[in-house]
Design a protein around this motif. Structure first.
Motif, short mmCIF file in Angstrom:
data_model
loop_
_atom_site.label_atom_id
_atom_site.label_comp_id
_atom_site.label_asym_id
_atom_site.label_seq_id
_atom_site.Cartn_x
_atom_site.Cartn_y
_atom_site.Cartn_z
N LEU A 83 -4.65 6.84 -3.13
CA LEU A 83 -3.74 5.99 -2.80
C LEU A 83 -4.16 4.00 -3.33
CD1 LEU A 83 -5.51 5.56 1.07
CD2 LEU A 83 -2.98 5.66 0.86
N VAL B 191 1.01 -1.23 -0.09
CA VAL B 191 -0.01 -0.33 0.23
C VAL B 191 1.24 1.53 -0.23
CG1 VAL B 191 -2.14 -0.91 1.08
CG2 VAL B 191 -0.46 -0.20 2.45
N SER B 192 0.23 2.08 -0.85
CA SER B 192 1.38 3.59 -0.51
C SER B 192 0.60 4.50 -1.39
CB SER B 192 2.55 3.54 -1.45
OG SER B 192 3.15 5.22 -1.75
N PRO B 193 0.72 6.25 -0.89
CA PRO B 193 0.03 6.99 -1.22
C PRO B 193 0.65 7.01 -3.11
CG PRO B 193 0.80 7.08 0.97
CD PRO B 193 1.43 6.44 0.50
#
Lengths: 288, 140
Positions: free
Chosen positions: B70, B43-45
């Motif tokens: 995201l 998960v990452s912005p």
């Protein structure tokens, strides 16, 4: 003719009421369409967000966000979404009844209750039910803005972070279709686990870029916002649908009453004429 | 038949894309990443930029502009939660240029009450939009 005149006034007053209810019905129908569009547009986002959150709740990160730790529940915070205006059938009442039942159960289990209320109707009702109202927001209008919700939601989250509230639940009406709205209460925090728990059961974790804390903070904030916003939009569509149906039946009922009164009126008029004739005839007979 | 990965792109305004791809490229905050099937969970912005999906079999790339959001990756599933997403085809070059100019102006006279971070963010967004348009044009 005394009775006839009264009936006539009554009929005309019901006719004007009927005009109002049928106008409200049409307004609600056109607003409902727009509210439904808005709801459909943001639904996929909220659904995906729930899925992602479901996955995150199953992961095993080394950084445990407070939202992911279940603790002993002493106080429950409810975010209750209702409409601002009445005349929408049993929409609010059904939700409130469900809430009251749940609140009673929780109180018996020794848990405290506090609220974050959205909409005038909830405000009026839950003031009487009792409990701590932490935040409220009313007059969101037909086009609710996310910005207006961030404040009250943050109050609840802060209360959670400080340990004043151990669980946050969201109560709103789920839009099934125009005829059916389902009062729904669901758990927001701590995070509920996703449906596909089986396939993700093994021990695993995400790669977090740049780091777990930042990513989870951003994710969870968005999650809360989107879920609460979705609830408000959905409740708005429910309100319009319920009002449309309620006003339609009010219009129909007014029509029935008018028909009945018309019948009574005709009878009264006929009786008056008959009486007059018989009076004239008997008068004439007495003279001759 | 090569392996594919399921991609969903949603924004607050609606569902943008749902389908299969052989490769997905996304602008996360650390830089652009490419995601192939069986990627590790992530998960990452996102930062402003374009998300591209290669559907494979020589078909044309699908391009989407996102202004942030995201991304969640599961081995056979990618979910992009965009703040605002637009199909790159729908992007308007004139509007993007105008936004860029405004952001640069704001940066130039910082004495104005607009704060620096906001101006920079806006500039980044406008530049990313323009880049998406340029790439689309070259592709044609």
């Amino acid at each position: 003719m005394a009775g006839a005149k009264e009936i006539r006034t009554k009929i005309s007053s019901i006719k004007s009421t009927q005009k109002i209810t049928s106008a409200m019905e049409m307004v609600a129908a056109s607003k409902m369409r727009r509210a439904q569009d808005r709801m459909d547009a943001s639904r996929p986002y909220a659904e995906k967000m729930r899925q992602v959150i479901g996955h995150v709740a199953l992961a095993n990160p080394e950084y445990r966000h407070p939202f992911m730790q279940a603790r002993e529940v002493k106080c429950i915070g409810y975010i209750i979404v209702s409409s601002d205006r009445g005349l929408c059938g049993g929409l609010n009442t059904n939700l409130f009844r469900k809430m009251v039942r749940e609140i009673h159960a929780e109180r018996e289990a020794g848990r405290e209750i506090s609220y974050c209320l959205v909409g005038n109707k909830a405000l009026g009702f839950f003031r009487r039910v009792g409990g701590n109202v932490r935040a409220q927001v009313t007059h969101l209008g037909d086009r609710p803005e996310l910005e207006a919700l961030i404040g009250p939601v943050k109050v609840m989250l802060d209360a959670y972070m400080e340990g004043e509230v151990d669980e946050i639940r969201l109560a709103y009406n789920l839009f099934v279709n125009t005829m059916t709205q389902k009062p729904t209460i669901e758990k927001l925090v701590p995070l509920p686990e996703g449906d596909d728990a089986e396939e993700l059961k093994h021990h695993w974790d995400y790669i977090y870029e740049p780091d777990a804390k930042q990513v989870l903070d951003a994710l969870l904030q968005r999650y809360m916002e989107s879920v609460v916003y979705q609830a408000v939009v959905e409740n708005g569509a429910c309100e319009m649908a319920a009002r449309m149906v309620a006003m339609k039946s009010a219009t129909d009922n007014a029509g029935n009453i008018i028909d009945e009164l018309q019948l009574v009126y005709n009878k009264a008029r006929q009786a008056a004429i008959t009486q007059e004739i018989s009076e004239i005839v008997s008068g004439a007979a007495a003279v001759s | 038949m090569s392996m594919t990965i399921h991609v969903d792109i949603v924004s607050a305004e609606g569902r943008l894309f749902s389908g299969q791809g052989e490769m997905v490229y996304a602008p996360v905050v650390m830089g652009e990443i490419g995601i192939a099937p069986r990627h590790a969970p992530l998960v990452s912005p996102l930062k402003p930029g374009e998300v591209r999906i290669d559907p494979g079999q020589g078909r044309e790339m699908e391009c989407f502009y996102v202004s942030g959001g995201l991304i969640e990756v599961q081995p056979f599933k990618v979910t992009v939660l965009a703040d605002t997403g637009v199909r790159a085809v729908d992007l308007d070059r004139a509007v993007a240029l105008e936004a860029k100019r405004r952001a640069e102006d704001a940066l130039a006279n910082q004495t104005a009450d607009m704060d620096l971070a906001k101006a920079q963010a806006e500039l980044a967004e406008a530049v990313a939009q323009l880049r998406a348009i340029e790439r689309l044009r070259k592709g044609k």
